[in-house]
Design a protein around this motif. Structure first.
Motif, mmCIF file in Angstrom:
data_model
loop_
_atom_site.group_PDB
_atom_site.id
_atom_site.type_symbol
_atom_site.label_atom_id
_atom_site.label_comp_id
_atom_site.label_asym_id
_atom_site.label_seq_id
_atom_site.Cartn_x
_atom_site.Cartn_y
_atom_site.Cartn_z
ATOM 1 N N GLY A 2 0.791 -1.212 0.000
ATOM 2 C CA GLY A 2 0.000 0.000 0.000
ATOM 3 C C GLY A 2 0.823 1.262 0.000
ATOM 4 O O GLY A 2 2.055 1.242 -0.136
ATOM 5 N N LYS A 31 -13.037 8.081 0.237
ATOM 6 C CA LYS A 31 -13.434 6.665 0.326
ATOM 7 C C LYS A 31 -14.122 6.203 -0.959
ATOM 8 O O LYS A 31 -13.936 5.070 -1.392
ATOM 9 C CB LYS A 31 -14.357 6.442 1.525
ATOM 10 C CG LYS A 31 -13.700 6.655 2.879
ATOM 11 C CD LYS A 31 -12.836 5.520 3.309
ATOM 12 C CE LYS A 31 -13.682 4.430 3.899
ATOM 13 N NZ LYS A 31 -12.916 3.340 4.461
ATOM 14 N N LEU A 36 -8.629 3.504 1.638
ATOM 15 C CA LEU A 36 -9.017 2.343 2.439
ATOM 16 C C LEU A 36 -9.342 2.726 3.883
ATOM 17 O O LEU A 36 -10.315 2.252 4.452
ATOM 18 C CB LEU A 36 -7.893 1.303 2.432
ATOM 19 C CG LEU A 36 -7.483 0.766 1.059
ATOM 20 C CD1 LEU A 36 -6.251 -0.128 1.191
ATOM 21 C CD2 LEU A 36 -8.642 0.025 0.406
ATOM 22 N N GLU A 37 -8.503 3.564 4.467
ATOM 23 C CA GLU A 37 -8.694 4.021 5.842
ATOM 24 C C GLU A 37 -8.211 5.459 5.955
ATOM 25 O O GLU A 37 -7.255 5.852 5.300
ATOM 26 C CB GLU A 37 -7.896 3.153 6.824
ATOM 27 C CG GLU A 37 -8.358 1.708 6.898
ATOM 28 C CD GLU A 37 -7.570 0.924 7.931
ATOM 29 O OE1 GLU A 37 -8.019 0.871 9.094
ATOM 30 O OE2 GLU A 37 -6.509 0.390 7.558
ATOM 31 N N TRP A 73 -3.945 3.927 1.281
ATOM 32 C CA TRP A 73 -4.381 3.664 -0.094
ATOM 33 C C TRP A 73 -3.873 2.284 -0.520
ATOM 34 O O TRP A 73 -2.836 1.840 -0.035
ATOM 35 C CB TRP A 73 -3.786 4.695 -1.038
ATOM 36 C CG TRP A 73 -4.144 6.106 -0.735
ATOM 37 C CD1 TRP A 73 -3.457 6.973 0.067
ATOM 38 C CD2 TRP A 73 -5.269 6.821 -1.213
ATOM 39 N NE1 TRP A 73 -4.088 8.188 0.104
ATOM 40 C CE2 TRP A 73 -5.208 8.126 -0.680
ATOM 41 C CE3 TRP A 73 -6.335 6.488 -2.061
ATOM 42 C CZ2 TRP A 73 -6.163 9.091 -0.958
ATOM 43 C CZ3 TRP A 73 -7.284 7.462 -2.339
ATOM 44 C CH2 TRP A 73 -7.198 8.739 -1.792
ATOM 45 N N PRO A 74 -4.533 1.643 -1.478
ATOM 46 C CA PRO A 74 -4.023 0.358 -1.962
ATOM 47 C C PRO A 74 -2.741 0.498 -2.782
ATOM 48 O O PRO A 74 -1.957 -0.448 -2.873
ATOM 49 C CB PRO A 74 -5.161 -0.205 -2.815
ATOM 50 C CG PRO A 74 -6.013 0.967 -3.167
ATOM 51 C CD PRO A 74 -5.828 1.985 -2.068
#
Length: 118
Positions: A2, A31, A36-37, A73-74
């Motif tokens: 990530g 989002k 992701l968070e 983030w991914p």
């Protein structure tokens, strides 16, 4: 593993609720576009330093609180896309949703995750 974007800023203590509303509006867009968070952390124990410190870095004044925020983030590509959408989103334009802090004193950066321990 990530990608993480993070920032440190000084927010007027009296504007905490306004800051949280601003963050919630931004979080919805982020989002929807790959984040992701999202973490918003209100300073609790943030000491002044003699050489360097969070308060010194953001020129924190006595009526302000240091805030540390980060977004997971991914990938870097997802981050770049999501942040671009956020910057162009009509509901988040400064004239619609003014920042409740001095953005010129915010420190921001993007980081490749190289280790994750849970």
């Amino acid at each position: 593993m990530g990608y993480v974007t993070g920032c440190v800023m000084a927010v007027p203590t009296a504007r905490k609720d306004e800051f949280l509303e601003h963050c919630a509006a931004c979080a919805d867009v982020l989002k929807e576009n790959g984040a992701l968070e999202i973490f918003e952390c209100w300073g609790d124990e943030v000491p002044d330093g003699e050489v360097t410190s969070f308060p010194m870095a953001v020129k924190c004044e006595t009526d302000e609180t240091v805030v540390f925020s980060w977004i997971l983030w991914p990938s870097k590509q997802a981050c770049e896309t999501g942040m671009q959408v956020m910057m162009e989103h009509p509901s988040l334009k400064p004239e619609v949703l003014p920042m409740p802090f001095d953005g010129q004193r915010m420190i921001y950066g993007g980081f490749e995750v190289i280790s994750e321990i849970r």
